[in-house]
Design a protein around this motif. Structure first.
Motif, short mmCIF file in Angstrom:
data_model
loop_
_atom_site.label_atom_id
_atom_site.label_comp_id
_atom_site.label_asym_id
_atom_site.label_seq_id
_atom_site.Cartn_x
_atom_site.Cartn_y
_atom_site.Cartn_z
N ARG A 159 0.82 -1.21 0.00
CA ARG A 159 0.00 0.00 0.00
C ARG A 159 0.86 1.26 0.00
O ARG A 159 0.64 2.18 -0.79
N ASP A 160 1.86 1.31 0.89
CA ASP A 160 2.65 2.53 1.02
C ASP A 160 3.53 2.79 -0.20
O ASP A 160 3.78 3.95 -0.55
N LEU A 161 4.01 1.74 -0.84
CA LEU A 161 4.84 1.94 -2.02
C LEU A 161 4.06 2.57 -3.16
O LEU A 161 4.63 3.24 -4.03
N ALA A 162 2.73 2.37 -3.18
CA ALA A 162 1.89 2.96 -4.22
C ALA A 162 1.30 4.30 -3.81
O ALA A 162 0.63 4.95 -4.61
N ASP A 163 1.57 4.72 -2.58
CA ASP A 163 1.01 5.96 -2.05
C ASP A 163 1.93 7.14 -2.37
O ASP A 163 3.09 7.17 -1.92
N PRO A 164 1.46 8.14 -3.15
CA PRO A 164 2.32 9.29 -3.48
C PRO A 164 2.86 10.00 -2.25
O PRO A 164 3.92 10.63 -2.31
N GLY A 165 2.14 9.89 -1.14
CA GLY A 165 2.60 10.54 0.08
C GLY A 165 3.87 9.94 0.65
O GLY A 165 4.53 10.56 1.51
N TYR A 166 4.27 8.74 0.17
CA TYR A 166 5.48 8.09 0.65
C TYR A 166 6.54 7.91 -0.43
O TYR A 166 7.54 7.23 -0.21
N TRP A 167 6.33 8.52 -1.58
CA TRP A 167 7.29 8.33 -2.67
C TRP A 167 8.65 8.97 -2.40
O TRP A 167 9.63 8.68 -3.07
N HIS A 168 8.69 9.88 -1.42
CA HIS A 168 9.97 10.49 -1.07
C HIS A 168 10.82 9.55 -0.21
O HIS A 168 12.03 9.78 -0.03
N LEU A 169 10.22 8.50 0.31
CA LEU A 169 10.96 7.57 1.16
C LEU A 169 11.58 6.46 0.32
O LEU A 169 10.93 5.92 -0.58
N PRO A 170 12.81 6.07 0.60
CA PRO A 170 13.39 4.92 -0.10
C PRO A 170 12.66 3.64 0.29
O PRO A 170 12.03 3.56 1.35
N ILE A 171 12.75 2.65 -0.57
CA ILE A 171 12.03 1.40 -0.36
C ILE A 171 12.43 0.74 0.96
O ILE A 171 11.59 0.23 1.70
N HIS A 172 13.73 0.75 1.27
CA HIS A 172 14.17 0.09 2.51
C HIS A 172 13.58 0.78 3.75
O HIS A 172 13.36 0.13 4.78
N ALA A 173 13.31 2.09 3.65
CA ALA A 173 12.72 2.80 4.79
C ALA A 173 11.28 2.36 5.02
O ALA A 173 10.83 2.20 6.17
N ILE A 174 10.54 2.14 3.94
CA ILE A 174 9.17 1.66 4.08
C ILE A 174 9.17 0.24 4.64
O ILE A 174 8.36 -0.11 5.50
N ALA A 175 10.08 -0.59 4.14
CA ALA A 175 10.18 -1.95 4.65
C ALA A 175 10.48 -1.94 6.15
O ALA A 175 9.87 -2.69 6.93
N SER A 176 11.42 -1.10 6.56
CA SER A 176 11.78 -1.01 7.97
C SER A 176 10.62 -0.48 8.80
O SER A 176 10.41 -0.91 9.94
N ARG A 177 9.86 0.44 8.22
CA ARG A 177 8.70 1.02 8.91
C ARG A 177 7.69 -0.04 9.30
O ARG A 177 6.98 0.10 10.30
N TRP A 178 7.63 -1.13 8.54
CA TRP A 178 6.68 -2.20 8.82
C TRP A 178 7.36 -3.47 9.33
O TRP A 178 6.81 -4.55 9.22
N GLY A 179 8.55 -3.32 9.91
CA GLY A 179 9.13 -4.42 10.66
C GLY A 179 10.08 -5.33 9.91
O GLY A 179 10.53 -6.33 10.46
N PHE A 180 10.40 -5.00 8.63
CA PHE A 180 11.37 -5.81 7.89
C PHE A 180 12.77 -5.25 8.12
O PHE A 180 13.11 -4.17 7.64
N ALA A 181 13.58 -5.99 8.84
CA ALA A 181 14.91 -5.50 9.20
C ALA A 181 15.92 -5.67 8.07
O ALA A 181 16.88 -4.90 7.96
N GLU A 182 15.73 -6.67 7.20
CA GLU A 182 16.69 -6.95 6.14
C GLU A 182 16.06 -6.68 4.77
O GLU A 182 15.10 -7.37 4.37
#
Length: 298
Positions: A248-271
């Protein structure tokens, strides 16, 4: 979702389709003459998107469907839910001289936080759409598809969340009304509390079975048994929910300024590497490809 369609109007068949994409949710309004559609075990083996469909009573017609041995006719302001993973036979009869318009909301079964076995008991049954929660869901679906041009891409993601929450509320209300044994009611209430807790803490990297069990004062064995009854595991359900949030967040324009790894980390993916493998295995494309596609469609 392959099906077989037949109609007495094959020599003069005129149809139209209105469609609205809301992230993982899709609302369609096909309008057509009377027809019959069948989904057989062969169709399911060929392709099963594993989705639920919520159908509203057609405008200018009636709809009858058979699934799991149940025969149901939608009239007035009814709702009905059916499942792509089970064969069904549906017939839509249009009012003479008119085209029947069937509004259907479709979404992945994994998005509903209710036990699949409980939902099976409601498949192909008439659900009231004129009062209470059913009326709210019917009105929301109808209003959303009426003027889709007013929504931005970021609105679509939020609307999909509302639709899933309303559908969950409608089905949970119907499940509770079916006089289940008290023990089963207790187990399902506990399951809902646990899944709500998991959603609230998805961003915490140390969220796992032990954390969840301790928070609800139950043993790990009891926790695993609850999820085993839903044909999944605690860890798999947590991973699935995290992937859905990232999707959801990767498709949200409101989060396009964040790198992919930051979104992954935001939802608990450490690696990041583990996240990318899990994302591709679930959605059939990499996180970068998914974000690129969302930007093209914005």
């Amino acid at each position: 979702m392959p099906t077989m369609i037949s109609s007495d109007h094959i020599d003069n068949f005129h149809a139209s389709l209105q469609m609205l994409e809301l992230g993982a949710v899709q609302i369609t309004v096909p309008a057509f003459p009377s027809l019959r559609t069948r989904r057989t075990p062969r169709h399911i083996r060929k392709s099963d998107p594993e989705t639920y469909q919520v159908a509203l009573t057609p405008r200018h017609g009636t709809m009858a469907i058979s699934q799991l041995g149940r025969d149901t006719i939608l009239r007035d302001l009814d709702l009905m839910i059916y499942d792509s993973s089970h064969p069904y036979d549906a017939e839509v009869a249009a009012t003479p001289g008119m085209q029947a318009a069937v509004t259907v909301a479709q979404f992945p079964k994994a998005l509903l936080p209710l036990p699949p076995r409980s939902i099976e008991g409601l498949l192909a049954r008439r659900l009231p759409g004129d009062i209470g929660l059913g009326a709210l869901l019917r009105q929301f679906i109808t209003q959303t598809i009426t003027d889709p041009a007013q929504y931005r891409p970021v609105d679509a993601l939020r609307l999909s969340t509302v639709l899933i929450d309303l559908t969950t509320a409608v089905l949970a209300h119907q499940i509770d009304a079916h006089c289940r044994p008290q023990h089963h009611q207790h187990q399902e209430i506990l399951h809902l509390r646990i899944t709500a807790f998991i959603r609230q803490h998805l961003g915490e990297p140390d969220l796992g079975p032990a954390t969840v069990a301790a928070a609800h004062h139950i043993s790990l064995r009891h926790l695993h048994r609850i999820f085993r009854n839903q044909d999944t595991t605690v860890a798999a359900w947590i991973r699935q929910q995290r992937l859905q949030r990232c999707h959801r967040d990767l498709a949200d324009p409101g989060y396009w300024h964040l790198p992919i790894h930051a979104i992954a980390s935001r939802w608990g993916f450490a690696e990041p590497a583990h996240f990318c493998r899990a994302f591709r295995a679930t959605f059939g494309m990499s996180p970068n490809e998914h974000r690129h596609l969302a930007r093209q469609c914005a």
